[in-house]
Write an enzyme that holds these catalytic residues in place. Structure first.
Site, PDB file in Angstrom:
ATOM      1  N   PHE A 106      21.543   0.710  48.533  1.00 29.16           N
ATOM      2  CA  PHE A 106      21.789   0.232  47.177  1.00 29.16           C
ATOM      3  C   PHE A 106      23.261  -0.172  47.051  1.00 29.16           C
ATOM      4  O   PHE A 106      24.031  -0.065  48.011  1.00 29.16           O
ATOM      5  CB  PHE A 106      21.447   1.327  46.170  1.00 29.16           C
ATOM      6  CG  PHE A 106      20.064   1.896  46.338  1.00 29.16           C
ATOM      7  CD1 PHE A 106      18.965   1.286  45.756  1.00 29.16           C
ATOM      8  CD2 PHE A 106      19.853   3.046  47.102  1.00 29.16           C
ATOM      9  CE1 PHE A 106      17.686   1.798  45.924  1.00 29.16           C
ATOM     10  CE2 PHE A 106      18.581   3.562  47.282  1.00 29.16           C
ATOM     11  CZ  PHE A 106      17.492   2.942  46.693  1.00 29.16           C
ATOM     12  N   SER A 141      11.633   1.513  47.647  1.00 23.80           N
ATOM     13  CA  SER A 141      12.664   2.487  47.296  1.00 23.80           C
ATOM     14  C   SER A 141      13.364   2.074  46.008  1.00 23.80           C
ATOM     15  O   SER A 141      13.757   0.910  45.863  1.00 23.80           O
ATOM     16  CB  SER A 141      13.701   2.611  48.417  1.00 23.80           C
ATOM     17  OG  SER A 141      13.121   3.129  49.586  1.00 23.80           O
ATOM     18  N   CYS A 151      17.501   8.389  45.841  1.00 21.03           N
ATOM     19  CA  CYS A 151      16.528   7.433  46.380  1.00 21.03           C
ATOM     20  C   CYS A 151      15.131   8.037  46.323  1.00 21.03           C
ATOM     21  O   CYS A 151      14.892   9.129  46.842  1.00 21.03           O
ATOM     22  CB  CYS A 151      16.896   7.091  47.823  1.00 21.03           C
ATOM     23  SG  CYS A 151      15.757   5.922  48.602  1.00 21.03           S
ATOM     24  N   THR A 158      10.729   7.071  46.488  1.00 23.05           N
ATOM     25  CA  THR A 158       9.694   6.143  46.931  1.00 23.05           C
ATOM     26  C   THR A 158       8.645   5.973  45.845  1.00 23.05           C
ATOM     27  O   THR A 158       8.151   6.965  45.296  1.00 23.05           O
ATOM     28  CB  THR A 158       9.023   6.664  48.221  1.00 23.05           C
ATOM     29  OG1 THR A 158      10.014   6.784  49.245  1.00 23.05           O
ATOM     30  CG2 THR A 158       7.928   5.709  48.684  1.00 23.05           C
ATOM     31  N   ALA A 162      10.527  16.090  46.415  1.00 23.44           N
ATOM     32  CA  ALA A 162      10.241  17.265  47.230  1.00 23.44           C
ATOM     33  C   ALA A 162      11.157  18.422  46.845  1.00 23.44           C
ATOM     34  O   ALA A 162      12.135  18.259  46.116  1.00 23.44           O
ATOM     35  CB  ALA A 162      10.408  16.925  48.712  1.00 23.44           C
ATOM     36  N   HIS A 179      21.485   9.137  48.934  1.00 24.20           N
ATOM     37  CA  HIS A 179      21.398  10.498  49.479  1.00 24.20           C
ATOM     38  C   HIS A 179      22.510  11.331  48.855  1.00 24.20           C
ATOM     39  O   HIS A 179      23.685  11.184  49.198  1.00 24.20           O
ATOM     40  CB  HIS A 179      21.537  10.476  50.999  1.00 24.20           C
ATOM     41  CG  HIS A 179      20.486   9.648  51.672  1.00 24.20           C
ATOM     42  ND1 HIS A 179      20.628   9.171  52.953  1.00 24.20           N
ATOM     43  CD2 HIS A 179      19.284   9.188  51.228  1.00 24.20           C
ATOM     44  CE1 HIS A 179      19.556   8.473  53.285  1.00 24.20           C
ATOM     45  NE2 HIS A 179      18.734   8.468  52.253  1.00 24.20           N
ATOM     46  N   THR A 210      35.123   3.598  40.616  1.00 18.91           N
ATOM     47  CA  THR A 210      36.391   3.714  41.333  1.00 18.91           C
ATOM     48  C   THR A 210      37.118   4.977  40.886  1.00 18.91           C
ATOM     49  O   THR A 210      37.262   5.222  39.680  1.00 18.91           O
ATOM     50  CB  THR A 210      37.280   2.485  41.072  1.00 18.91           C
ATOM     51  OG1 THR A 210      36.593   1.314  41.521  1.00 18.91           O
ATOM     52  CG2 THR A 210      38.613   2.607  41.814  1.00 18.91           C
TER      53      THR A 210
END
Length: 203
Positions: free
Chosen positions: A2, A40, A47, A49, A67, A105, A150
């Protein structure tokens, strides 16, 4: 992959427990016919699915499943019906890279410790886990709840950012306050640089 440029604010319309963790249905302005099951989507920096989707008269939606590890390491465990989420579809080759490369992640949860509203910006300061702090540098990039930002200043485990009115308008940041947990992903370039330096010392 991304970019940290949020393209939609989704809304959680249903949450249910499943054996693997949690299933969440998210209302979106995306045309869900334009992406496939298995696509995704970054949901506030995490992230996920797509497992189900529909274009309906009452609003388009898609479902994702989280999960146990995701629930333990991110703010997904705190999601609730009616909550807004920063959404971004995955980067396509040839697309404009407006932010920085983001994996979706999450490295840890940053905590808002200060918010100051100014006429032309909002200042946020965060406290981050000690193991993530070395990867955050002044003027460097971070992804916070899926938003590429930033870094303004860094002081130990504290760092700050300034958000412009446009960012507040098109993301969930206008609803963020002191005490809120934020999904943090450090710049992967900083992580690779640290890994190379580690090998250099050991070599």
């Amino acid at each position: 992959m991304f970019t940290g440029i949020v393209t939609d604010m989704g809304e959680i319309i249903a949450i249910s427990d499943i054996p693997a963790g949690k299933r969440t249905r998210i209302r979106t302005s995306y045309d869900t016919q334009s992406f496939d099951i298995g696509a995704s989507i970054s949901c506030s920096g995490v992230c996920h699915t797509v497992t189900r989707k529909a274009n309906e008269a009452g609003g388009n939606w898609f479902e994702v499943e989280s999960a146990a590890e995701t629930l333990a390491l991110t703010t997904v465990s705190d999601w609730r019906e009616g909550q807004k989420l920063n959404l971004e579809r995955s980067l396509t080759l040839g697309a404009e890279l407006g932010g920085h490369l983001v994996l979706g992640h999450v490295d840890g949860i940053a905590r808002v410790v200060k918010r100051e509203d100014h006429p032309d910006s909002v200042y946020f300061q965060f406290d981050v886990p000690e193991d993530a702090a070395p990867f955050i540098a002044k003027k460097g990039s971070v992804a916070l709840d899926g938003t590429s930002l930033t870094v303004n200043e860094v002081d130990g485990c504290l760092f700050s950012v300034f958000l412009i009115p446009h960012t507040l308008e098109v993301t969930t940041w206008s609803d963020r306050h002191v005490g809120d947990g934020i999904n943090l992903e450090v710049d992967m370039m900083a992580r690779y640089a640290a890994r190379l330096a580690e090998f250099g010392k050991n070599g």
